[in-house]
Design a protein around this motif. Structure first.
Motif, PDB file in Angstrom:
ATOM      1  N   ASP A 134       1.139  -1.353   0.017  1.00  6.67           N
ATOM      2  CA  ASP A 134      -0.118  -0.269  -0.005  1.00  6.67           C
ATOM      3  C   ASP A 134       0.985   1.531  -0.401  1.00  6.67           C
ATOM      4  O   ASP A 134       0.875   1.667  -0.163  1.00  6.67           O
ATOM      5  CB  ASP A 134      -1.023  -0.030   1.214  1.00  6.67           C
ATOM      6  N   ASP A 135       2.190   0.972   0.810  1.00  4.98           N
ATOM      7  CA  ASP A 135       2.825   2.474   0.960  1.00  4.98           C
ATOM      8  C   ASP A 135       3.269   2.667  -0.382  1.00  4.98           C
ATOM      9  O   ASP A 135       3.320   3.570  -1.262  1.00  4.98           O
ATOM     10  CB  ASP A 135       4.429   2.174   1.689  1.00  4.98           C
TER      11      ASP A 135
ATOM     12  N   ALA B  90       1.145   4.318  -2.829  1.00  5.00           N
ATOM     13  CA  ALA B  90       0.457   5.357  -2.563  1.00  5.00           C
ATOM     14  C   ALA B  90       1.424   6.302  -2.721  1.00  5.00           C
ATOM     15  O   ALA B  90       1.429   7.174  -3.702  1.00  5.00           O
ATOM     16  CB  ALA B  90       0.522   5.808  -1.095  1.00  5.00           C
ATOM     17  N   SER B  91       2.903   5.849  -2.436  1.00  8.51           N
ATOM     18  CA  SER B  91       3.903   6.914  -3.563  1.00  8.51           C
ATOM     19  C   SER B  91       4.330   7.208  -5.061  1.00  8.51           C
ATOM     20  O   SER B  91       4.490   8.030  -5.157  1.00  8.51           O
ATOM     21  CB  SER B  91       5.588   6.359  -3.051  1.00  8.51           C
ATOM     22  N   GLN B  92       3.400   5.875  -5.763  1.00  8.70           N
ATOM     23  CA  GLN B  92       3.501   6.019  -7.052  1.00  8.70           C
ATOM     24  C   GLN B  92       2.505   6.873  -7.600  1.00  8.70           C
ATOM     25  O   GLN B  92       2.791   7.371  -8.110  1.00  8.70           O
ATOM     26  CB  GLN B  92       3.739   4.428  -7.884  1.00  8.70           C
ATOM     27  N   LEU B  93       1.337   6.747  -6.368  1.00  4.93           N
ATOM     28  CA  LEU B  93      -0.445   7.339  -7.651  1.00  4.93           C
ATOM     29  C   LEU B  93       0.346   8.601  -6.732  1.00  4.93           C
ATOM     30  O   LEU B  93      -1.105   9.958  -8.078  1.00  4.93           O
ATOM     31  CB  LEU B  93      -1.383   6.388  -6.756  1.00  4.93           C
TER      32      LEU B  93
ATOM     33  N   PRO C 141      -8.942   4.643  -2.147  1.00  5.07           N
ATOM     34  CA  PRO C 141      -8.387   2.322  -1.813  1.00  5.07           C
ATOM     35  C   PRO C 141      -9.032   2.021  -3.037  1.00  5.07           C
ATOM     36  O   PRO C 141      -8.202   1.227  -3.410  1.00  5.07           O
ATOM     37  CB  PRO C 141      -9.667   2.706  -1.048  1.00  5.07           C
TER      38      PRO C 141
ATOM     39  N   ILE D  28      -5.058   2.410  -4.892  1.00  8.14           N
ATOM     40  CA  ILE D  28      -4.341   1.895  -4.566  1.00  8.14           C
ATOM     41  C   ILE D  28      -5.182  -0.254  -4.930  1.00  8.14           C
ATOM     42  O   ILE D  28      -3.830  -0.600  -5.364  1.00  8.14           O
ATOM     43  CB  ILE D  28      -4.196   1.653  -2.680  1.00  8.14           C
TER      44      ILE D  28
ATOM     45  N   LYS E  31      -2.266  -4.164 -11.106  1.00  8.97           N
ATOM     46  CA  LYS E  31      -1.389  -3.986 -12.639  1.00  8.97           C
ATOM     47  C   LYS E  31      -0.242  -3.860 -12.142  1.00  8.97           C
ATOM     48  O   LYS E  31      -0.293  -4.824 -13.004  1.00  8.97           O
ATOM     49  CB  LYS E  31      -1.681  -2.752 -12.220  1.00  8.97           C
TER      50      LYS E  31
ATOM     51  N   ARG F  22      10.419  -4.785 -15.050  1.00  4.56           N
ATOM     52  CA  ARG F  22       9.822  -3.274 -15.214  1.00  4.56           C
ATOM     53  C   ARG F  22      10.352  -2.748 -13.768  1.00  4.56           C
ATOM     54  O   ARG F  22       9.919  -3.625 -12.759  1.00  4.56           O
ATOM     55  CB  ARG F  22       8.364  -3.255 -15.688  1.00  4.56           C
TER      56      ARG F  22
ATOM     57  N   GLU G 289       8.752  -0.478 -11.181  1.00  7.93           N
ATOM     58  CA  GLU G 289       7.743   0.287 -10.483  1.00  7.93           C
ATOM     59  C   GLU G 289       6.812   1.245 -11.499  1.00  7.93           C
ATOM     60  O   GLU G 289       5.992   1.538 -11.575  1.00  7.93           O
ATOM     61  CB  GLU G 289       7.363   0.372  -9.180  1.00  7.93           C
ATOM     62  N   SER G 290       7.456   1.903 -12.335  1.00  4.00           N
ATOM     63  CA  SER G 290       7.083   3.284 -13.197  1.00  4.00           C
ATOM     64  C   SER G 290       6.579   3.004 -14.408  1.00  4.00           C
ATOM     65  O   SER G 290       6.767   3.657 -14.980  1.00  4.00           O
ATOM     66  CB  SER G 290       8.410   3.975 -12.785  1.00  4.00           C
TER      67      SER G 290
ATOM     68  N   ARG H 134       9.903   1.072 -16.910  1.00  3.66           N
ATOM     69  CA  ARG H 134      10.239   1.360 -17.407  1.00  3.66           C
ATOM     70  C   ARG H 134      11.109  -0.451 -17.158  1.00  3.66           C
ATOM     71  O   ARG H 134      11.397  -0.853 -16.767  1.00  3.66           O
ATOM     72  CB  ARG H 134      11.887   2.380 -17.108  1.00  3.66           C
TER      73      ARG H 134
END
Lengths: 725, 325
Positions: free
Chosen positions: B34-35, B38-41, B48, B51, B57, B95, B97-98, B100
């Motif tokens: 979840d962290d 949240a960090s990516q979004l 929720p 997330i 995905k 890949r 998390e972003s 690439r």
């Protein structure tokens, strides 16, 4: 002698290499030569390189720095005018709003039957996309670069590798296509959850796509969304639920830019994803610039979009702009620069050095320069922050920027000690507010770069009042034309009335101890000591609980915090975007989500007013409601302290039109440069000092020579002489 | 020797599994899926549902180690650990998390790392050995005592000081080279001079002192006295006798580092703007990108194991008496 010879050879080689570098200007120039005849803007990107450049996915200011130069949303902001003013960009005029009832019949704006609002947008006729291989076609009209296997397109590593490019006008359908992309579960847009509450049919569209068995590119044009209607090639209507006047501000964000379906089709080619050939890394826009190099590890290069529409520098600004020289280029066609290079600079020290050497035109784009590393650049004078003498000698200009945002420490209103809505609890919180001397805090820890917040709404946004009318009467009084903080004695008296005389619980005699959750990276030991001393003035003990953001977030989500730190930067310049920080359904404990009302504040009157403010257009009626909400915020003393952040950005003398815009980043097109002055200053400031090279060589000789002599003496010594010696 | 190498490679498998397990556990003790989501979004308007969608995905919607909802082997294979970490053994880094491609990023970024690390390494060893041999030649003299004092002083100074001092003096004050930066084309050497210089100077203290200790041990051996009695020159004794005989401990410390040169240096790359693997790792840790962290730790472990095997092989070259079996 072998090693001595080798040292000499190395020195000689180094000297040769260095001398070789003196052919083209200063030796320390880190920039490659600019393409002939091009005006190149040299700048830096954030230390954390962009992760997403897809306008449906990205939601970070560091990334919007690029996205806003490449894409053009329907709406935008006037570059110079303050308060911030919306203006059409990708569309011809402001969207036409039509109100509909439950049956879809048109009703008037003041009707209480409004169930939907329809926004009709007319796309500009002169808007064209940048040249891109996605638009290139064969003679029969089929896409030129459409591969059936990964091997076919294996030779193309980057977008500039494709020899053929083409363009086309922006269509209304491209805007609709992008809104569908926001709803595509495969993309995971951060806006999906929020926008699905408003745009009619968005949630159903998402559910429909989720049920599909997907493989490869899915043409979203084949799937209708109820709230979207492409009336003709240049007309689009978006229908949202109910009334939401702030929706027009969202149209100025990159989530609503046009994206051609050809882009998704092109990047869906087999094997492209493996080479990072995606829309997330190679945007396709109709804005003033296009991306020609994307190496997030090193540099991102933008170049003027040759197909960009006719766009001109504004001819009017806010009062003072003319005198400040912000209108020198009024009426001229933009953009001015041909190319913009953003280099990755992870550490501030090299960034600062290169800026002072003239190799960066500005000291930063998204982060201000008022942190401790720049201490050498600033001094606090009688009129606030000023530049130090050596920096001022360079002709560097300061661009202050009061961000439309607020940083604060909030009380958890559900906490048994500091929370609650009784008069005693209010008095306790007000006492704590008074002893936290924000003016002193800003002077010590932010070099005066911040403004004490008496209001939840920052300057430049409706609902913020200056002067006596704008002060918080519970913490300040108006004296000699300025806000003066109430005295410690008053705080002590409030504490007595709250049931904590001298900081001790009147019933148990126990000392009052408060707990503050701080983010370990943001708050240092000195700040904690200062806060400790502040509260000890009224006998209150404080314990800090440092944690990283993940743990802090966890506490906020579960309501396990007493006093927490938080900040909010505006998405759009409307009071609603700040007042919702205290709207009770936004409490994480209520919505069971990452809500923004981390104080868990609940007030029925405030909530009711907020619901009205949300749907009321700007005007006196709305202003009255906003003022009452601010009054409630002050009465209830919901936050311990707050300030509006202010940052300082620096620009070298040859850069003009650098006025900061707090909301949009679409300002690169206005930047102008005097390239001649830049070259002259660079040469003047960067004459190499060569004596250390000779001194270094001499020092090596001095170090090695005695060794060589001693070695020779030892080699030539006889056994007898050695014995006697 | 081939059998030995194969055996060592087989031994490496449990080590790699262990390293993977440890990295995985440590990462998820600090960050939950979840962290990461949240960090990516981003911090705003994260629902929720968003997330959950991100976790689905990116494959983080499963249990960490044991999936109690699945049966049989699937209870182990249908987990985050199996899907994310064990795939690495097939060199499928996946890949970030972003989004690439990690293999592409690693293969691009290892060259700038190598461009700095290799010259620093080679020149550093050469300088350290020369200095150490010279000091050994003057053993028990005033020069030797001062040299040791200098080495200890150099060792005591923080690496950061060398970097900042080097940038301040050479790039800012004397303006001889760019303060930071890197271009893959053209005059890349201009950007390498300072980081290499800093790397070499910062390593002299510890390196030369270590080699001095090794050489002194050899200098007191009988064969050195014999060579000297036979009239061999000091240079011949130092480079022809002492150095080859001290090779085993030198190789132990040096060869193991060679494969790791690809991994770069966190500090040097960060301060000098070198787009290498060191800064790649640092960025990944900061942005909670577990995909990159686990891949980099895995590659680092493999290179280290490879370095250890190379060290063993190098012993046979340095000392013909050594047999690998």
């Amino acid at each position: 002698m072998t090693s001595a010879r080798a040292v000499c050879a190395t020195l000689g080689l180094t000297a040769l290499m260095l001398l070789g570098g003196c052919g083209e200007g200063p030796w320390n120039n880190p920039n490659p030569p600019s393409p002939e005849g091009q005006l190149v803007y040299q700048s830096v990107m954030s230390p954390a390189p962009p992760k997403h450049l897809d306008p449906a996915i990205s939601y970070a200011s560091d990334e919007s720095l690029f996205i806003f130069q490449i894409y053009e949303p329907p709406m935008g902001y006037h570059f110079l005018k303050r308060p911030y003013e919306l203006e059409p960009q990708g569309v011809e005029d402001f969207p036409v709003e039509t109100y509909l009832d439950e049956s879809g019949n048109e009703v008037t704006a003041d009707s209480d039957q409004i169930a939907f609002t329809r926004y009709t947008l007319k796309v500009r006729e002169d808007a064209h996309y940048q040249p891109h291989p996605a638009f290139a076609t064969k003679e029969n009209g089929e896409p030129l670069y459409l591969f059936s296997t990964a091997e076919e397109g294996a030779g193309y590593k980057q977008v500039p590798d494709f020899p053929e490019t083409a363009s086309r006008p922006v269509h209304a359908n491209d805007y609709a296509y992008q809104i569908k992309r926001l709803a595509d579960p495969a993309l995971g847009s951060p806006m999906l959850g929020f926008m699905a509450q408003y745009i009619v049919g968005m949630a159903e569209f998402t559910a429909g796509l989720e049920a599909l068995d997907r493989d490869g590119w899915l043409n979203l044009d084949d799937y209708p969304m109820e709230g979207l209607e492409v009336v003709d090639e240049r007309t689009l209507s978006i229908t949202i639920k109910g009334r939401y006047p702030q929706f027009v501000y969202w149209l100025a964000m990159h989530f609503f830019v046009p994206v051609p379906p050809e882009a998704d089709r092109f990047y869906a080619n087999p094997g492209f994803l493996d080479r990072n050939l995606t829309l997330d890394w190679w945007p396709i826009g109709s804005g003033p610039f296009m991306m020609v190099k994307n190496d997030p590890n090193s540099e991102i290069v933008l170049e003027r979009n040759p197909n960009y529409r006719e766009d001109y520098f504004p001819t009017e600004g806010e009062p003072g702009d003319l005198e400040a020289g912000n209108l020198v280029d009024a009426g001229k066609r933009v953009p001015f620069v041909d190319r913009a290079v953003y280099r990755l600079e992870k550490e501030v020290l090299p960034l600062w050095t290169k800026f002072l050497q003239g190799y960066y035109d500005r000291s930063g784009e998204t982060h201000g320069n008022t942190n401790s590393v720049y201490d050498q650049a600033f001094v606090v004078g009688p009129d606030g922050v000023e530049m130090s003498a050596d920096v001022a000698d360079h002709g560097i200009r300061m661009d202050p920027d009061v961000k439309p945002g607020i940083y604060y420490y909030g009380f958890n209103m559900r906490d048994p000690v500091v929370g609650g809505y009784t008069e005693e609890k209010r008095k306790l919180r007000r006492a704590l507010q008074i002893v936290f001397n924000v003016e002193e805090y800003l002077a010590i820890f932010r070099k005066g770069n911040g403004i004490v917040a008496h209001n939840v709404i920052p300057p430049g946004i409706a609902g913020h009042l200056e002067g006596e009318a704008g002060i918080n009467p519970y913490t300040h009084v108006w004296k000699d034309d300025q806000a003066v903080r109430r005295s410690i004695d008053e705080a002590k008296q409030l504490l007595v009335e709250a049931g904590y005389p001298n900081g001790r619980d009147a019933r148990t005699g126990e000392p009052l101890k408060i707990f503050i959750d701080v983010q370990s990276q943001a708050v240092g030991k000195t700040q904690m000591n200062w806060m400790d001393r502040s509260f000890s003035q009224i006998g209150i003990q404080v314990e800090f609980r440092p944690a990283d953001w993940n743990r802090t977030r966890e506490k906020l989500l579960t309501g396990n915090s007493q006093i927490y730190s938080y900040g909010w930067l505006a998405d759009y310049p409307d009071p609603e975007n700040f007042l919702f920080l205290l709207y009770s359904p936004e409490s994480p404990l209520v919505c069971k989500c990452d809500g923004t009302n981390n104080s868990n504040f609940e007030n029925a009157e405030y909530d009711e007013l907020f619901r009205k403010v949300r749907v009321t257009p700007p005007g006196p009626e709305r202003d009255v409601m906003v003022a009452r909400m601010v009054e409630i915020f002050r009465e209830e003393a919901v936050w311990l302290y707050a300030y509006y952040p202010k940052d300082i950005y620096l620009a070298n003398a040859w850069v003009t039109n650098t006025k900061r815009h707090g909301i949009t980043k679409a300002t690169l097109k206005y930047i102008n440069l005097d390239a001649g002055m830049r070259e002259q200053k660079r040469a003047e400031w960067n004459q190499p000092v060569t004596w250390p090279l000779y001194a270094g060589a001499m020092m090596l000789v001095v170090l090695i020579l005695p060794g060589v002599i001693a070695y020779r003496r030892r080699q030539n010594a006889t056994a007898r002489r050695n014995h006697n010696g | 020797m081939l059998a030995y190498i194969i055996r060592r490679l087989i031994y490496a498998i449990p080590i790699l599994v262990g390293v993977n397990l440890l990295t995985f556990t440590l990462f998820f003790v600090v960050n939950s899926p979840d962290d990461m989501a949240a960090s990516q979004l981003g911090d705003k308007y994260v629902t929720p549902e968003a997330i959950q969608a991100w976790k689905v995905k990116n494959g983080y919607d499963k249990p960490l180690f044991i999936n109690s909802e699945s049966e049989g082997l699937q209870s182990v294979t249908d987990t985050i650990f199996f899907n994310k970490s064990l795939r690495l053994f097939a060199f499928d880094f996946g890949r970030s998390e972003s989004g690439r491609d990690i293999t592409t990023d690693v293969s691009t970024r290892m060259w700038p790392s190598l461009a700095v690390a290799l010259p620093s390494f080679v020149i550093g060893i050469w300088v350290n050995i020369c200095v150490a041999l010279m000091v050994v030649m003057f053993h028990a003299t005033r020069l030797d005592r001062w040299a040791v004092f200098l080495f200890v002083s150099l060792m005591s100074i923080s690496y950061l000081f060398y970097i900042i001092g080097g940038q301040y003096l050479v790039a800012k004050t004397w303006k001889l080279v760019p303060v930071s930066g890197f271009h893959s084309e053209g005059d890349v050497w201009r950007f390498l001079i300072l980081p290499v210089l800093v790397g070499v100077i910062a390593g002299i203290g510890s390196g030369a002192r270590w080699y001095r200790t090794l050489f002194l041990e050899e200098a007191n051996q009988d064969y050195v006295r014999t060579a000297r009695a036979k009239g061999a020159s000091e240079m011949k004794i130092l480079f022809g006798h002492i150095l080859p005989n001290a090779m085993i401990p030198i190789l132990t410390g040096v060869v193991v580092l060679i494969p790791s040169l690809f991994m770069g240096s966190l500090l040097i790359e960060s301060f000098f703007g070198i787009p290498g693997l060191g800064s790649y790792m640092l960025d990944a840790i900061k942005s909670q990108d577990f995909a990159i962290v686990r891949s980099m730790v895995f590659i680092g472990s493999i290179l280290y194991i490879f370095g250890l095997i190379l060290t063993d092989i190098s012993y046979t070259w340095a000392d013909p008496r050594v047999r690998l079996n």
